[in-house]
Design an enzyme around this catalytic site. Structure first.
Site, PDB file in Angstrom:
ATOM      1  N   ARG A 112       0.370 -45.422   4.691  1.00 42.27           N
ATOM      2  CA  ARG A 112       0.645 -44.518   3.565  1.00 42.27           C
ATOM      3  C   ARG A 112       1.315 -45.270   2.411  1.00 42.27           C
ATOM      4  O   ARG A 112       0.980 -45.081   1.253  1.00 42.27           O
ATOM      5  CB  ARG A 112       1.536 -43.353   4.026  1.00 42.27           C
ATOM      6  CG  ARG A 112       0.836 -42.396   4.968  1.00 42.27           C
ATOM      7  CD  ARG A 112       1.498 -41.053   4.996  1.00 42.27           C
ATOM      8  NE  ARG A 112       1.406 -40.374   3.715  1.00 42.27           N
ATOM      9  CZ  ARG A 112       2.121 -39.308   3.376  1.00 42.27           C
ATOM     10  NH1 ARG A 112       2.978 -38.798   4.225  1.00 42.27           N
ATOM     11  NH2 ARG A 112       1.986 -38.745   2.204  1.00 42.27           N
ATOM     12  N   CYS A 167      15.823 -53.288  12.605  1.00 50.01           N
ATOM     13  CA  CYS A 167      17.111 -53.446  11.931  1.00 50.01           C
ATOM     14  C   CYS A 167      17.757 -54.752  12.431  1.00 50.01           C
ATOM     15  O   CYS A 167      17.385 -55.269  13.491  1.00 50.01           O
ATOM     16  CB  CYS A 167      17.978 -52.240  12.304  1.00 50.01           C
ATOM     17  SG  CYS A 167      19.598 -52.255  11.538  1.00 50.01           S
ATOM     18  N   CYS A 200      22.938 -47.842  13.691  1.00 53.15           N
ATOM     19  CA  CYS A 200      24.069 -48.352  12.897  1.00 53.15           C
ATOM     20  C   CYS A 200      24.065 -47.791  11.470  1.00 53.15           C
ATOM     21  O   CYS A 200      24.885 -48.187  10.648  1.00 53.15           O
ATOM     22  CB  CYS A 200      24.064 -49.884  12.886  1.00 53.15           C
ATOM     23  SG  CYS A 200      22.724 -50.595  11.925  1.00 53.15           S
ATOM     24  N   SER A 219       2.191 -25.445  -0.967  1.00 51.97           N
ATOM     25  CA  SER A 219       1.656 -24.309  -0.209  1.00 51.97           C
ATOM     26  C   SER A 219       2.767 -23.367   0.228  1.00 51.97           C
ATOM     27  O   SER A 219       2.509 -22.227   0.591  1.00 51.97           O
ATOM     28  CB  SER A 219       0.868 -24.808   1.009  1.00 51.97           C
ATOM     29  OG  SER A 219       1.709 -25.604   1.821  1.00 51.97           O
ATOM     30  N   GLN A 269       9.493 -31.958  -2.563  1.00 51.36           N
ATOM     31  CA  GLN A 269       9.252 -32.129  -1.121  1.00 51.36           C
ATOM     32  C   GLN A 269       8.514 -33.447  -0.899  1.00 51.36           C
ATOM     33  O   GLN A 269       8.282 -33.849   0.225  1.00 51.36           O
ATOM     34  CB  GLN A 269       8.391 -30.985  -0.598  1.00 51.36           C
ATOM     35  CG  GLN A 269       9.044 -29.633  -0.716  1.00 51.36           C
ATOM     36  CD  GLN A 269       8.023 -28.504  -0.548  1.00 51.36           C
ATOM     37  OE1 GLN A 269       7.727 -28.080   0.555  1.00 51.36           O
ATOM     38  NE2 GLN A 269       7.476 -28.033  -1.645  1.00 51.36           N
ATOM     39  N   ASN A 270       8.103 -34.078  -1.994  1.00 55.83           N
ATOM     40  CA  ASN A 270       7.281 -35.284  -1.871  1.00 55.83           C
ATOM     41  C   ASN A 270       8.134 -36.497  -1.529  1.00 55.83           C
ATOM     42  O   ASN A 270       9.283 -36.614  -1.947  1.00 55.83           O
ATOM     43  CB  ASN A 270       6.501 -35.520  -3.168  1.00 55.83           C
ATOM     44  CG  ASN A 270       5.553 -34.379  -3.465  1.00 55.83           C
ATOM     45  OD1 ASN A 270       5.263 -33.582  -2.578  1.00 55.83           O
ATOM     46  ND2 ASN A 270       5.075 -34.284  -4.692  1.00 55.83           N
ATOM     47  N   HIS A 298      12.788 -33.988   1.335  1.00 49.58           N
ATOM     48  CA  HIS A 298      12.253 -34.543   2.579  1.00 49.58           C
ATOM     49  C   HIS A 298      12.380 -36.058   2.658  1.00 49.58           C
ATOM     50  O   HIS A 298      11.657 -36.699   3.405  1.00 49.58           O
ATOM     51  CB  HIS A 298      10.784 -34.115   2.752  1.00 49.58           C
ATOM     52  CG  HIS A 298      10.613 -32.641   2.995  1.00 49.58           C
ATOM     53  ND1 HIS A 298       9.435 -31.962   2.817  1.00 49.58           N
ATOM     54  CD2 HIS A 298      11.513 -31.700   3.415  1.00 49.58           C
ATOM     55  CE1 HIS A 298       9.597 -30.673   3.116  1.00 49.58           C
ATOM     56  NE2 HIS A 298      10.851 -30.489   3.463  1.00 49.58           N
TER      57      HIS A 298
HETATM   58  P1  OAD Z   1       0.474 -28.856   1.011  1.00 53.59           P
HETATM   59  O1  OAD Z   1      -0.609 -29.850   1.282  1.00 53.59           O
HETATM   60  O2  OAD Z   1       0.841 -27.948   2.114  1.00 53.59           O
HETATM   61  O3  OAD Z   1       0.087 -27.957  -0.246  1.00 53.59           O
HETATM   62  C1  OAD Z   1      -0.388 -28.542  -1.437  1.00 53.59           C
HETATM   63  C2  OAD Z   1      -0.530 -27.446  -2.487  1.00 53.59           C
HETATM   64  O4  OAD Z   1      -0.941 -28.047  -3.692  1.00 53.59           O
HETATM   65  C3  OAD Z   1      -1.566 -26.376  -2.146  1.00 53.59           C
HETATM   66  O5  OAD Z   1      -1.060 -25.085  -2.452  1.00 53.59           O
HETATM   67  C4  OAD Z   1      -2.755 -26.738  -3.061  1.00 53.59           C
HETATM   68  O6  OAD Z   1      -3.515 -25.597  -3.450  1.00 53.59           O
HETATM   69  C5  OAD Z   1      -2.016 -27.323  -4.267  1.00 53.59           C
HETATM   70  N1  OAD Z   1      -2.789 -28.288  -5.093  1.00 53.59           N
HETATM   71  C6  OAD Z   1      -3.704 -29.216  -4.707  1.00 53.59           C
HETATM   72  N2  OAD Z   1      -4.111 -29.944  -5.746  1.00 53.59           N
HETATM   73  C7  OAD Z   1      -3.461 -29.483  -6.837  1.00 53.59           C
HETATM   74  C8  OAD Z   1      -3.466 -29.837  -8.220  1.00 53.59           C
HETATM   75  N3  OAD Z   1      -4.212 -30.830  -8.698  1.00 53.59           N
HETATM   76  N4  OAD Z   1      -2.656 -29.141  -9.066  1.00 53.59           N
HETATM   77  C9  OAD Z   1      -1.885 -28.107  -8.614  1.00 53.59           C
HETATM   78  N5  OAD Z   1      -1.854 -27.733  -7.318  1.00 53.59           N
HETATM   79  C10 OAD Z   1      -2.610 -28.411  -6.426  1.00 53.59           C
HETATM   80  O7  OAD Z   1       1.740 -29.699   0.486  1.00 53.59           O
HETATM   81  P2  OAD Z   1       3.272 -29.270   0.435  1.00 53.59           P
HETATM   82  O8  OAD Z   1       3.411 -27.834   0.099  1.00 53.59           O
HETATM   83  O9  OAD Z   1       3.959 -30.256  -0.414  1.00 53.59           O
HETATM   84  O10 OAD Z   1       6.583 -32.271   4.940  1.00 53.59           O
HETATM   85  O11 OAD Z   1       3.707 -29.491   1.932  1.00 53.59           O
HETATM   86  C11 OAD Z   1       5.029 -29.257   2.301  1.00 53.59           C
HETATM   87  C12 OAD Z   1       5.453 -30.228   3.360  1.00 53.59           C
HETATM   88  O12 OAD Z   1       4.512 -30.206   4.447  1.00 53.59           O
HETATM   89  C13 OAD Z   1       5.480 -31.673   2.923  1.00 53.59           C
HETATM   90  O13 OAD Z   1       6.648 -32.040   2.259  1.00 53.59           O
HETATM   91  C14 OAD Z   1       5.344 -32.401   4.218  1.00 53.59           C
HETATM   92  C15 OAD Z   1       4.273 -31.584   4.871  1.00 53.59           C
HETATM   93  O14 OAD Z   1       4.234 -31.633   6.254  1.00 53.59           O
HETATM   94  C16 OAD Z   1       7.155 -33.335   5.453  1.00 53.59           C
HETATM   95  O15 OAD Z   1       6.707 -34.449   5.332  1.00 53.59           O
HETATM   96  C17 OAD Z   1       8.396 -32.986   6.180  1.00 53.59           C
END
Ligand code: OAD
Length: 237
Positions: free
Chosen positions: A67, A142, A126, A183, A97-98, A115
């Site tokens: 990634r 580490c 440590c 989402s 959340q990114n 996150h």
């Molecule tokens: P998701 O993949 O769940 O949702 C992405 C959202 O972005 C959806 O509602 C899509 O419709 C929208 N989307 C896609 N392309 C877009 C664009 N060009 N412009 C506007 N909207 C767009 O991602 P997150 O909601 O960020 O957690 O997911 C939440 C968490 O779930 C993440 O932080 C991660 C994941 O597991 C951890 O890593 C802990």
């Protein structure tokens, strides 16, 4: 709606952008859910949990290494840029959340990473934290000999309470709240829009999915974040 070429720091405006993977989609960073999403391609239980890491650290490290390698090819898009630009004019807090660091790459300074970050690793033994944005991690050990894990919130990990509290404070003191490209299914982050509603601020949801469920009280703007945000703010030079 804020379509204002005269935003200045004394307008009383205070903006919060609560962002998810959708804001980075047009930078080439895959979202998590939906078609082609990361969790469609990978089993999170095998690559994104402490349990998986304890069982097989090499597999988990390889996934995150891949990634990072991909992310190095990604640049901020117009949505990240307009948010960074706004911060030079009015108080702005980004609650993201990114884990990709693209808000900071665009120039945003006031960023709360709910996150964590893919660009940090930490040692649970440590508490050493390694920043790896500008250098490749050659070895994921580490100095104390233990494995370093990505400093991110995996499934089942508790969220950092201090970080969450600072997000709550920012929401409670803003005037306009924008949820962008998320989402809204991962908790406790998914509760943040409700905090904005409770605080009585102007709430807008920006997402490409016209059918996404959003809380009553939010104005829905459907489309790409990188098109809607620059259009919405139309910043002057
Ligand atoms: P998701 O993949 O769940 O949702 C992405 C959202 O972005 C959806 O509602 C899509 O419709 C929208 N989307 C896609 N392309 C877009 C664009 N060009 N412009 C506007 N909207 C767009 O991602 P997150 O909601 O960020 O957690 O997911 C939440 C968490 O779930 C993440 O932080 C991660 C994941 O597991 C951890 O890593 C802990």
């Amino acid at each position: 709606m804020i379509r204002d070429t005269k935003l200045t720091s004394n307008t009383g405006i205070n903006l919060v952008f609560f962002t998810g993977a959708g804001i980075s989609a047009e930078s080439g960073v895959p979202t998590y859910r939906g078609k082609g999403g990361i969790w469609e391609q990978y089993d999170w239980q095998a690559v994104a949990s402490q349990e998986a890491f304890n069982r097989n650290p090499r597999t988990v490290i390889a996934f995150h290494h891949k990634r990072r390698k991909w992310l190095r090819t990604c640049k901020p898009n117009g949505a990240h840029e307009v948010i960074a630009d706004l911060e030079t004019k009015v108080p702005v807090t980004v609650i993201t959340q990114n884990i990709d660091g693209l808000h900071q790459d665009a120039g945003s300074q006031n960023v709360i990473e709910l996150h964590g970050s893919l660009w940090r690793s930490r040692c649970e033994a440590c508490h050493t934290v390694i920043h790896s944005k500008f250098k490749q991690m050659v070895d994921n050990r580490c100095n104390c000999g233990r494995w370093l894990r990505p400093d991110i919130t995996w499934f089942s990990d508790p969220i950092n309470q201090q970080v969450f509290d600072s997000a709550r404070k920012a929401v409670e003191s803003c005037t306009h709240f924008f949820s962008v490209g998320t989402s809204g299914v991962v908790w406790p982050a998914a509760g943040i829009p409700s905090l904005a509603l409770e605080a009585g601020v102007v709430c807008t949801d920006i997402d490409i999915d016209p059918n996404k469920e959003i809380p009553a009280g939010f104005t829905r703007l459907t489309g790409k974040a990188s098109e809607i945000l620059p259009e919405l703010f139309q910043l002057s030079e």
